[in-house]
Design a protein around this motif. Structure first.
Motif, PDB file in Angstrom:
ATOM      1  N   PHE A 286       0.813  -1.217   0.000  1.00 10.37           N
ATOM      2  CA  PHE A 286       0.000   0.000   0.000  1.00 10.37           C
ATOM      3  C   PHE A 286       0.850   1.273   0.000  1.00 10.37           C
ATOM      4  CE2 PHE A 286      -2.978  -2.883   2.505  1.00 10.37           C
ATOM      5  CZ  PHE A 286      -3.727  -3.217   1.384  1.00 10.37           C
ATOM      6  N   GLN A 287       2.070   1.197  -0.491  1.00 10.23           N
ATOM      7  CA  GLN A 287       2.950   2.351  -0.462  1.00 10.23           C
ATOM      8  C   GLN A 287       2.307   3.544  -1.169  1.00 10.23           C
ATOM      9  OE1 GLN A 287       6.787   1.746  -2.262  1.00 10.23           O
ATOM     10  NE2 GLN A 287       7.702   3.494  -1.247  1.00 10.23           N
ATOM     11  N   GLY A 288       2.370   4.694  -0.522  1.00 12.08           N
ATOM     12  CA  GLY A 288       1.813   5.911  -1.084  1.00 12.08           C
ATOM     13  C   GLY A 288       0.373   6.173  -0.702  1.00 12.08           C
ATOM     14  N   GLU A 289      -0.301   5.189  -0.097  1.00 13.10           N
ATOM     15  CA  GLU A 289      -1.681   5.388   0.310  1.00 13.10           C
ATOM     16  C   GLU A 289      -1.746   5.999   1.711  1.00 13.10           C
ATOM     17  OE1 GLU A 289      -4.558   2.393  -0.447  1.00 13.10           O
ATOM     18  OE2 GLU A 289      -3.354   1.406  -1.994  1.00 13.10           O
ATOM     19  N   SER A 290      -2.910   6.476   2.074  1.00  9.84           N
ATOM     20  CA  SER A 290      -3.127   7.048   3.396  1.00  9.84           C
ATOM     21  C   SER A 290      -3.015   5.974   4.466  1.00  9.84           C
ATOM     22  CB  SER A 290      -4.518   7.696   3.461  1.00  9.84           C
ATOM     23  OG  SER A 290      -4.882   7.983   4.789  1.00  9.84           O
ATOM     24  N   LEU A 291      -2.596   6.375   5.660  1.00  4.22           N
ATOM     25  CA  LEU A 291      -2.500   5.433   6.768  1.00  4.22           C
ATOM     26  C   LEU A 291      -3.855   4.818   7.100  1.00  4.22           C
ATOM     27  CD1 LEU A 291      -0.090   7.183   9.312  1.00  4.22           C
ATOM     28  CD2 LEU A 291       0.425   5.283   7.772  1.00  4.22           C
ATOM     29  N   ASP A 292      -4.932   5.476   6.704  1.00  3.42           N
ATOM     30  CA  ASP A 292      -6.261   4.968   6.995  1.00  3.42           C
ATOM     31  C   ASP A 292      -6.502   3.585   6.385  1.00  3.42           C
ATOM     32  OD1 ASP A 292      -6.759   7.291   8.350  1.00  3.42           O
ATOM     33  OD2 ASP A 292      -7.979   8.202   6.774  1.00  3.42           O
ATOM     34  N   VAL A 293      -5.711   3.223   5.376  1.00  2.00           N
ATOM     35  CA  VAL A 293      -5.889   1.915   4.754  1.00  2.00           C
ATOM     36  C   VAL A 293      -5.614   0.801   5.772  1.00  2.00           C
ATOM     37  CG1 VAL A 293      -3.516   1.622   3.906  1.00  2.00           C
ATOM     38  CG2 VAL A 293      -5.435   0.576   2.654  1.00  2.00           C
ATOM     39  N   LEU A 294      -4.838   1.098   6.805  1.00  2.00           N
ATOM     40  CA  LEU A 294      -4.559   0.106   7.845  1.00  2.00           C
ATOM     41  C   LEU A 294      -5.801  -0.245   8.647  1.00  2.00           C
ATOM     42  CD1 LEU A 294      -1.152   1.479   9.187  1.00  2.00           C
ATOM     43  CD2 LEU A 294      -1.500  -0.503   7.700  1.00  2.00           C
ATOM     44  N   LEU A 295      -6.813   0.608   8.587  1.00  4.22           N
ATOM     45  CA  LEU A 295      -8.042   0.375   9.343  1.00  4.22           C
ATOM     46  C   LEU A 295      -9.071  -0.415   8.542  1.00  4.22           C
ATOM     47  CD1 LEU A 295      -8.430   3.925  10.940  1.00  4.22           C
ATOM     48  CD2 LEU A 295      -7.301   1.899  11.893  1.00  4.22           C
ATOM     49  N   ASN A 296      -8.769  -0.682   7.289  1.00  5.50           N
ATOM     50  CA  ASN A 296      -9.665  -1.471   6.447  1.00  5.50           C
ATOM     51  C   ASN A 296      -9.538  -2.944   6.825  1.00  5.50           C
ATOM     52  OD1 ASN A 296     -11.141  -2.730   4.480  1.00  5.50           O
ATOM     53  ND2 ASN A 296     -10.037  -1.849   2.744  1.00  5.50           N
ATOM     54  N   ARG A 297     -10.614  -3.522   7.305  1.00  3.13           N
ATOM     55  CA  ARG A 297     -10.568  -4.890   7.830  1.00  3.13           C
ATOM     56  C   ARG A 297     -10.802  -5.967   6.778  1.00  3.13           C
ATOM     57  NH1 ARG A 297     -10.957  -5.355  13.392  1.00  3.13           N
ATOM     58  NH2 ARG A 297     -12.026  -7.356  13.192  1.00  3.13           N
ATOM     59  N   THR A 298     -11.107  -5.581   5.553  1.00  2.00           N
ATOM     60  CA  THR A 298     -11.393  -6.580   4.522  1.00  2.00           C
ATOM     61  C   THR A 298     -10.499  -6.384   3.311  1.00  2.00           C
ATOM     62  OG1 THR A 298     -13.114  -5.222   3.491  1.00  2.00           O
ATOM     63  CG2 THR A 298     -13.804  -6.740   5.228  1.00  2.00           C
ATOM     64  N   GLN A 299     -10.173  -7.489   2.662  1.00  2.00           N
ATOM     65  CA  GLN A 299      -9.437  -7.465   1.402  1.00  2.00           C
ATOM     66  C   GLN A 299     -10.077  -8.487   0.478  1.00  2.00           C
ATOM     67  OE1 GLN A 299      -5.308  -8.183   2.306  1.00  2.00           O
ATOM     68  NE2 GLN A 299      -4.904  -6.038   2.716  1.00  2.00           N
ATOM     69  N   VAL A 300     -10.744  -8.010  -0.545  1.00  5.61           N
ATOM     70  CA  VAL A 300     -11.557  -8.876  -1.389  1.00  5.61           C
ATOM     71  C   VAL A 300     -10.678  -9.660  -2.364  1.00  5.61           C
ATOM     72  CG1 VAL A 300     -13.406  -8.958  -3.085  1.00  5.61           C
ATOM     73  CG2 VAL A 300     -13.525  -7.337  -1.176  1.00  5.61           C
ATOM     74  N   SER A 301     -10.911 -10.961  -2.436  1.00  2.00           N
ATOM     75  CA  SER A 301     -10.246 -11.817  -3.411  1.00  2.00           C
ATOM     76  C   SER A 301     -11.201 -12.941  -3.777  1.00  2.00           C
ATOM     77  CB  SER A 301      -8.938 -12.373  -2.851  1.00  2.00           C
ATOM     78  OG  SER A 301      -8.323 -13.228  -3.782  1.00  2.00           O
ATOM     79  N   THR A 302     -10.908 -13.640  -4.830  1.00  2.00           N
ATOM     80  CA  THR A 302     -11.775 -14.736  -5.271  1.00  2.00           C
ATOM     81  C   THR A 302     -10.959 -15.998  -5.509  1.00  2.00           C
ATOM     82  OG1 THR A 302     -11.568 -14.004  -7.571  1.00  2.00           O
ATOM     83  CG2 THR A 302     -13.451 -13.192  -6.326  1.00  2.00           C
ATOM     84  N   ALA A 303      -9.869 -16.174  -4.797  1.00  7.35           N
ATOM     85  CA  ALA A 303      -8.954 -17.270  -5.066  1.00  7.35           C
ATOM     86  C   ALA A 303      -9.022 -18.362  -4.009  1.00  7.35           C
ATOM     87  CB  ALA A 303      -7.525 -16.748  -5.167  1.00  7.35           C
TER      88      ALA A 303
END
Length: 530
Positions: free
Chosen positions: A349-366
């Protein structure tokens, strides 16, 4: 399809197959009624109970599952999902589970390689800790109380809001739950300097099989020892951990340098094995290996040297030039940043806001499968070349090996200090991972990783062949789904994860949970049920 090198197996479940049959419906209804009554008595919010009839049930079930594979082989859905906001609700869940014989599963984050926190072959329900995620930082004593429903990202973010020079040593994927990660060990990018997460647990709050709330003093040192690397779910439900934070420089340095076979990757990886565990403790130099198509369209093997140095680049370069000049690291390869930004770098997540650390989900279909090993002697070049052949069998970026060095602070503890036994004598740990999108290809990929694992037996630890508990793998052995499991049967997998510490774990289990209330396919069994 590419496996994210920072968040291995961070995979999202889209569907779950049908509910258990009508034969158990009566018992399940009685269980639900019991929960409702107990929650009412404790003045708890019944909205914490979700049945399959609730519109939010499926989204809650799916929200933190990272791997489609375990669920695709399961015929059971949880009869109820409980998202407690108070300890009394957990106590009620334990009471009703024991009364009506519905198995309890506890889930903190969902990064569960075999799905043991959210699937079962018998009727079960989930206690999902998502609402118990408060984090309290004491900057005077450099400690933190962290509820086990918190994620690593939430912990890192909260620390960063309090101090620029405090941090915690744990894993790289921000959606990993604190509960499972800490209780299973907790290796991360600062482990050579500061050890693993479990090394820094100084207190805990646990609810046992009788519904009693215990802290370190009341649970005793044996149980406290067991939940720091032996897996908390064998012994109770850990509600919170108190941890000692670490002090770090305001500026750290990161780099991610890749080399292909045409750039002498084989020789570089071979050389890496001789110093990665012995280099300056402030430097952790991790390796990711996978096949991909290079810029000229030719399939090749890539070795990705991904590193964190607790200091500035001008201090890092002389170390690399002395210990690993073959890599040719230059200042332009490196980036200085605060530690909290390095957590974004390693999570992709380089370059993104620190708020991304508070996102509890990461969508994938694998779908995915993983295994692990410990290496005590360098793998020869011809062995590495055989690994390259295996990687080339899979789709581009569809499989990956991760080499994570030991040494440094990890070796400062004895093997029996906590249940995590992988201390001195080990050069590095291997994580094997393969992912796929179409489950029609299930057996081919499973066969591939099992063949690779079998081939690697000649190069890794023996008697026992070690494995890392947080990289759960049912292939190495499992308990009986129904009925008791003998010490001998459980030892097949138990000694691989814990070595001789498994004996003490069984003793603790026998003392604190003799009826084996807290159980799963790889939970520590008590001797009293054998």
């Amino acid at each position: 399809m590419q496996i994210n090198p920072a968040c291995i197996l961070s995979i999202f479940l889209l569907s779950f197959i049908s509910i258990s049959g009508a034969s158990s419906a009566h018992n399940e209804n009685d269980f639900l009624e019991c929960l409702t009554v107990q929650f009412h008595r404790s003045n708890s919010d019944s909205d914490s109970i979700y049945t399959p009839k609730n519109v939010s049930y499926l989204s809650i079930l799916q929200s933190s599952i990272r791997n489609l594979r375990p669920a695709s082989n399961s015929r059971q859905k949880p009869v109820v999902i409980i998202t407690p906001e108070h300890e009394s609700e957990i106590q009620a869940a334990i009471y009703c589970s024991k009364k009506h014989g519905i198995q309890l599963k506890v889930r903190s984050g969902g990064h569960d390689y075999e799905g043991l926190s959210y699937i079962s072959q018998t009727p079960f329900f989930i206690v999902d800790m998502r609402n118990l995620r408060s984090i309290s930082i004491d900057t005077e004593k450099n400690t933190a109380w962290v509820q086990t429903g918190a994620t690593l990202g939430e912990l890192y973010y909260t620390i960063s809001q309090k101090s620029k020079t405090l941090a915690f040593t744990a894993g790289v994927c921000p959606t990993v739950g604190v509960g499972g990660h800490f209780s299973g060990g907790g290796y991360g990018m600062m482990s050579r300097k500061h050890g693993i997460a479990a090394d820094h647990i100084i207190d805990a709050k646990l609810i046992d099989a009788n519904g009693k709330i215990l802290d370190r003093e009341s649970m005793g040192e044996d149980l406290f020892w067991a939940i720091r690397g032996g897996g908390g779910t064998s012994f109770g439900i850990v509600v919170a951990f108190k941890v000692q934070l670490i002090v770090i420089p305001e500026t750290v340095t990161v780099f991610n340098v890749s080399r292909t076979l045409e750039q002498n990757a084989t020789q570089l990886v071979h050389r890496w094995q001789y110093f990665a565990d012995k280099i300056d403790d402030n430097l952790l130099l991790r390796l990711f290996l996978r096949s991909f198509n290079s810029s000229n369209g030719k399939r090749t093997i890539g070795a990705f040297f991904t590193s964190l140095y607790l200091g500035r680049v001008d201090d890092l370069l002389p170390i690399m030039q002395q210990k690993f000049p073959e890599l040719g690291l230059v200042k332009e390869d490196c980036t200085e940043m605060p530690w909290i930004e390095s957590t974004l770098f390693f999570a992709g997540f380089q370059g993104e806001s620190l708020d991304v650390l508070l996102n509890r989900t990461q969508v994938s279909t694998a779908y995915s499968k993983a295994k692990s090993d410990s290496v005590m002697q360098p793998i020869p070049e011809h062995g590495l070349e055989s690994i390259w052949n295996f990687l080339e069998e899979e789709e581009e970026n569809g499989a990956e090996l991760q080499f994570s060095p030991y040494g440094g602070r990890i070796n400062d503890f004895s093997e029996s200090e906590i249940p995590f036994p992988h201390r001195s004598g080990n050069i590095f740990m291997i994580h094997y991972g393969v992912g796929w999108a179409d489950n029609a290809e299930y057996q081919r990929h499973i066969n591939w990783i099992r063949r690779l694992y079998s081939f690697m037996a000649r190069y890794v630890s023996k008697s026992p062949r070690a494995a890392y508990f947080n990289y759960r793998d049912l292939d190495i052995g499992m308990n009986n789904i129904k009925g008791n499991t003998s010490y001998r049967q459980a030892s097949v997998w138990g000694f691989k994860y814990f070595n001789n510490n498994f004996r003490r774990l069984v003793k603790v289990k026998t003392e604190v949970d003799p009826t084996n209330f807290f159980r799963n396919e790889q939970s520590v069994p008590p001797t009293s049920t054998q």
